[in-house]
Design an enzyme around this catalytic site. Structure first.
Site, mmCIF file in Angstrom:
data_model
loop_
_atom_site.group_PDB
_atom_site.id
_atom_site.type_symbol
_atom_site.label_atom_id
_atom_site.label_comp_id
_atom_site.label_asym_id
_atom_site.label_seq_id
_atom_site.Cartn_x
_atom_site.Cartn_y
_atom_site.Cartn_z
ATOM 1 N N LYS A 109 54.970 74.738 49.183
ATOM 2 C CA LYS A 109 54.516 73.450 48.646
ATOM 3 C C LYS A 109 55.641 72.882 47.783
ATOM 4 O O LYS A 109 56.556 73.610 47.377
ATOM 5 C CB LYS A 109 53.240 73.615 47.822
ATOM 6 C CG LYS A 109 53.335 74.587 46.675
ATOM 7 C CD LYS A 109 52.032 74.680 45.912
ATOM 8 C CE LYS A 109 52.080 75.756 44.851
ATOM 9 N NZ LYS A 109 50.862 75.905 44.089
ATOM 10 N N ASN A 152 56.795 74.601 44.523
ATOM 11 C CA ASN A 152 57.503 75.885 44.564
ATOM 12 C C ASN A 152 58.928 75.732 45.076
ATOM 13 O O ASN A 152 59.597 76.715 45.374
ATOM 14 C CB ASN A 152 56.730 76.895 45.423
ATOM 15 C CG ASN A 152 55.522 77.438 44.673
ATOM 16 O OD1 ASN A 152 55.451 77.307 43.455
ATOM 17 N ND2 ASN A 152 54.583 78.019 45.390
ATOM 18 N N ASP A 203 52.784 80.189 50.536
ATOM 19 C CA ASP A 203 52.500 79.207 49.481
ATOM 20 C C ASP A 203 53.554 78.107 49.446
ATOM 21 O O ASP A 203 54.000 77.687 48.370
ATOM 22 C CB ASP A 203 52.401 79.926 48.122
ATOM 23 C CG ASP A 203 51.659 79.096 47.085
ATOM 24 O OD1 ASP A 203 50.971 78.124 47.481
ATOM 25 O OD2 ASP A 203 51.772 79.397 45.886
HETATM 26 N N1 LIG Z 1 63.816 80.102 37.951
HETATM 27 C C1 LIG Z 1 63.323 78.980 37.445
HETATM 28 N N2 LIG Z 1 64.145 78.049 36.907
HETATM 29 C C2 LIG Z 1 63.637 76.916 36.390
HETATM 30 N N3 LIG Z 1 62.315 76.615 36.354
HETATM 31 C C3 LIG Z 1 61.447 77.497 36.866
HETATM 32 C C4 LIG Z 1 61.900 78.722 37.443
HETATM 33 N N4 LIG Z 1 60.822 79.407 37.878
HETATM 34 C C5 LIG Z 1 59.751 78.637 37.605
HETATM 35 N N5 LIG Z 1 60.114 77.489 36.993
HETATM 36 C C6 LIG Z 1 59.207 76.403 36.547
HETATM 37 O O1 LIG Z 1 57.980 76.977 36.100
HETATM 38 C C7 LIG Z 1 56.886 76.561 36.939
HETATM 39 C C8 LIG Z 1 55.903 77.703 37.126
HETATM 40 O O2 LIG Z 1 56.566 78.781 37.771
HETATM 41 P P1 LIG Z 1 55.866 79.694 38.874
HETATM 42 O O3 LIG Z 1 55.299 78.802 39.949
HETATM 43 O O4 LIG Z 1 56.812 80.739 39.320
HETATM 44 O O5 LIG Z 1 54.719 80.321 37.992
HETATM 45 P P2 LIG Z 1 53.306 80.863 38.453
HETATM 46 O O6 LIG Z 1 52.626 81.450 37.258
HETATM 47 O O7 LIG Z 1 53.490 81.788 39.610
HETATM 48 O O8 LIG Z 1 52.662 79.509 38.909
HETATM 49 P P3 LIG Z 1 51.438 79.217 39.856
HETATM 50 O O9 LIG Z 1 50.292 79.087 38.955
HETATM 51 O O10 LIG Z 1 51.834 77.906 40.521
HETATM 52 O O11 LIG Z 1 51.354 80.346 40.829
HETATM 53 C C9 LIG Z 1 57.550 76.099 38.246
HETATM 54 O O12 LIG Z 1 56.762 75.163 38.928
HETATM 55 C C10 LIG Z 1 58.868 75.502 37.733
HETATM 56 O O13 LIG Z 1 58.690 74.202 37.265
#
Ligand SMILES: Nc1ncnc2c1ncn2[C@@H]1O[C@H](COP(=O)(O)OP(=O)(O)OP(=O)(O)O)[C@@H](O)[C@H]1O
Length: 624
Positions: free
Chosen positions: A300, A303, A298
């Site tokens: 991109k 991420n 994934d």
């Molecule tokens: N460790 C972190 N520190 C700061 N911001 C974070 C962190 N982890 C995630 N984020 C923010 O939160 C957003 C969403 O996180 P993440 O992609 O892990 O969630 P997800 O539910 O897996 O999302 P997706 O629907 O894209 O799979 C990220 O794009 C980023 O902006």
């Protein structure tokens, strides 16, 4: 050439040291900077100290020193959470910047998490540095003088260090919720503060009901398991994981510099040199995962987060595929439409080189402003990925074009990086000539850009739609009524002392409670799960009437679908090297907030559909 090979081997060796050795218990290190002596100066100076441990950094308040007395009292202390026996406490003393136009705030103690050993002050001068390994600081109590190295080597600091270990389980009640900073498919990410140590973290809160409905329990477990198992400088670290009745919670290093998606939107394109820096850090992270039999799947811009030093940090390991070392192909269709490799679209089976295709796409996007096979119509984009010729912007260097061409080889067996030595093949490309991989891994190369923040709670690089307009989620709120058997699906997720592991390559997935649970939804649930999509092959497109990959509308940082061109020629003078008729918005210099709002609005608009499609496609009964 020999130097390059040597460097590359050295960094491979150093990469190995990042296999995490996690502590059995929750540990904390209390650190007190008592005093400093041996400073040499001719006129009054201001100094401050930055202390770092496990991607957490704290900057002290500044101390003004005007007399030449031998020992200067400092008396400042704070506590770190310690997770791994590989940890090193790094302390550096800086002379504050003296330029009149310096607008950094040096007058308050700051948690500048993460990894910012140089502090917020880009213009400061290093007085001296000190590294204390776990084996030394874990000796319960130390009260002694340490000599600093680098800078002025007559300087020493008096430190008191006290290390404690406890069996206490960390729960949601150990944190204060400050702000929501991100939104994902299953929940949200919040900035939180751990009450006892005061450290800032990002807590990813995943709603259990959504996770079950979307058949994604397995992905959440995979993410948690991999983050617990491995520690790498360019991959986000997991501190704790636990669950409430409603949610799964992962407490991660807080990466405060925002998404690379935002930074490229700001600059439109990166120079090749800047792109090389980011691409090479991404290569180290992906190469590390591959070495451990994991495909990331994934890659991109969204991420890839930037830490406060300007280094890359990979997040969201939910789509990772484990145990691919035996070379058996995998078939699950997943990823983000701009970055998927042709063999994923055709359903012919794929291996780890799909990540190198995505890297080639990302690299192209960084220097050209759009992915190489871009279309607003996902179906058309799939077709482009399968067969459109690759064209380059006119000013691209020979080496960059060659690297992209080799990474975007549609034959996965011939793609650069597909050989046994994986990332090493790519490192040896002339585009990376003279890059010191070992320095890069140790974060000793100055990043091209450092985010500027004025304090620990400065969230300028996060989406204001989240940080201003949304409330942080409270995982303790009970909104759903999950049956006992539904709850069973999440057994083993919570942190507990024996659950934390000594994980290594041999204990692997089966150790402790970190087992991967079946992601089959419980039949008793009232909401039926989405039916998983079997691997789609070109043969059954016609049967389903679906496009090869039924992805949602895509976004790209430079494509503002709402923008109307206003310069007469309809494309702002910019021509996409692949698709001259594709319109690019007029570059506008907008204030940070509105620019962010603009780009994130577009993104959020498609987020739920996008994620839903992505995860539906990610799951199939026989190949997760
Ligand atoms: N460790 C972190 N520190 C700061 N911001 C974070 C962190 N982890 C995630 N984020 C923010 O939160 C957003 C969403 O996180 P993440 O992609 O892990 O969630 P997800 O539910 O897996 O999302 P997706 O629907 O894209 O799979 C990220 O794009 C980023 O902006």
């Amino acid at each position: 050439m020999l130097k390059d090979i040597y460097n590359s081997l050295l960094s491979k060796k150093q990469n190995e040291q990042w296999n995490s050795v996690m502590l059995e218990n929750q540990a904390q290190l209390f650190f007190s900077l008592k005093s400093i002596k041996g400073l040499k100066f001719e006129e009054p100076i201001k100094i401050y100290c930055v202390t770092s441990l496990e991607k957490q950094s704290i900057q002290t308040s500044t101390l003004t020193i005007s007399d030449h007395s031998n020992t200067i009292e400092w008396n400042e202390g704070y506590t770190f959470d310690v997770m791994s026996s590989n940890s090193v406490l790094v302390l550096s003393i800086w002379q504050s910047c003296i330029q009149n136009n310096c607008n950094h705030n040096h007058d308050q103690q700051m948690d500048i998490t993460p990894n910012n050993i140089k502090g917020l002050n880009n213009n400061g001068k290093l007085i001296g540095k000190l590294s204390i390994p776990y084996s030394t600081f874990s000796r319960q109590y130390l009260d002694q003088w340490f000599q600093l190295s680098g800078g002025n080597n007559s300087t020493s600091v008096h430190l008191k260090l006290s290390f404690t270990n406890s069996n206490k389980k960390v729960t949601v009640n150990d944190f204060v919720f400050l702000r929501m900073i991100g939104k994902g498919a299953f929940g949200q990410v919040n900035l939180v503060k751990k009450i006892d140590t005061g450290r800032l973290y990002a807590m990813k809160i995943i709603k259990k009901d959504r996770c079950l409905d979307m058949n994604a329990v397995g992905h959440t477990f995979t993410e948690r398991k991999l983050l617990k198992k491995y520690y790498h400088p360019f991959i986000v670290g997991l501190k704790y994981s636990f669950q409430t009745q409603d949610s799964l919670c992962m407490v991660l290093d807080y990466i405060g510099g925002g998404e690379l998606f935002y930074h490229i939107s700001e600059r439109e394109t990166f120079s090749e040199e800047t792109a090389r820096f980011y691409i090479s850090q991404i290569m180290l992270a992906i190469g590390f995962l591959h070495e451990h039999g994991v495909i990331y799947r994934d890659l991109k811009l969204e991420n890839l987060l930037m830490d406060l030093d300007g280094n890359i940090c990979l997040v969201d390991l939910g789509l990772c595929k484990e145990d691919v070392q035996d070379g058996r192909p995998t078939y699950t269709m997943c990823g983000s439409p701009e970055y998927v490799a042709p063999e994923i679209i055709t359903g012919t089976g794929y291996g780890r080189s799909v990540d190198w295709w995505a890297l080639g796409t990302l690299f192209y996007e960084m220097i050209a402003g759009l992915p190489p096979f871009y279309s607003e119509d996902p179906h058309e984009m799939s077709q482009f990925i399968l067969s459109a010729p690759l064209k380059f912007p006119p000013n691209i260097s020979k080496n960059a074009a060659s690297l992209i061409t080799l990474l975007l080889n549609r034959d996965p067996a011939k793609r650069l990086g597909s050989g046994d030595s994986d990332v090493e093949e790519i490192k040896a490309h002339p585009f990376f000539r003279n890059l010191n991989w070992s320095k890069l891994l140790n974060k000793e190369i100055d990043p091209p850009f450092k985010p500027h923040l004025i304090g620990p709670l400065d969230l300028s690089y996060f989406d204001p739609v989240c940080t201003i307009h949304s409330q942080p989620a409270n995982p303790n709120t009970i909104n759903t009524n999950l049956s006992e058997s539904d709850q069973m699906a999440f057994q083993g997720f919570s942190y507990s002392a024996p659950d934390i592991f000594i994980y290594n390559n041999t204990t692997g997935a089966g150790s402790a409670n970190g087992m991967m649970l079946s992601n089959s939804p419980n039949p008793s649930r009232s909401t039926p799960p989405m039916s998983p999509v079997s691997p789609v092959s070109p043969r059954n497109y016609n049967n389903t009437g679906m496009s090869p990959i039924n992805f949602s509308p895509v976004h790209s940082p430079l494509v503002n679908r709402n923008s109307s061109n206003n310069n007469g020629n309809g494309n702002g003078g910019w021509v996409h090297p692949q698709y001259p008729n594709l319109q690019q918005p007029i570059p506008q210099k907008l204030p940070l907030l509105s620019k962010l709002q603009e780009s994130t609005f577009e993104r959020r608009r498609s987020l739920s559909v996008n994620a839903q499609t992505q995860f539906t496609l990610a799951l199939s009964p026989d190949d997760e």
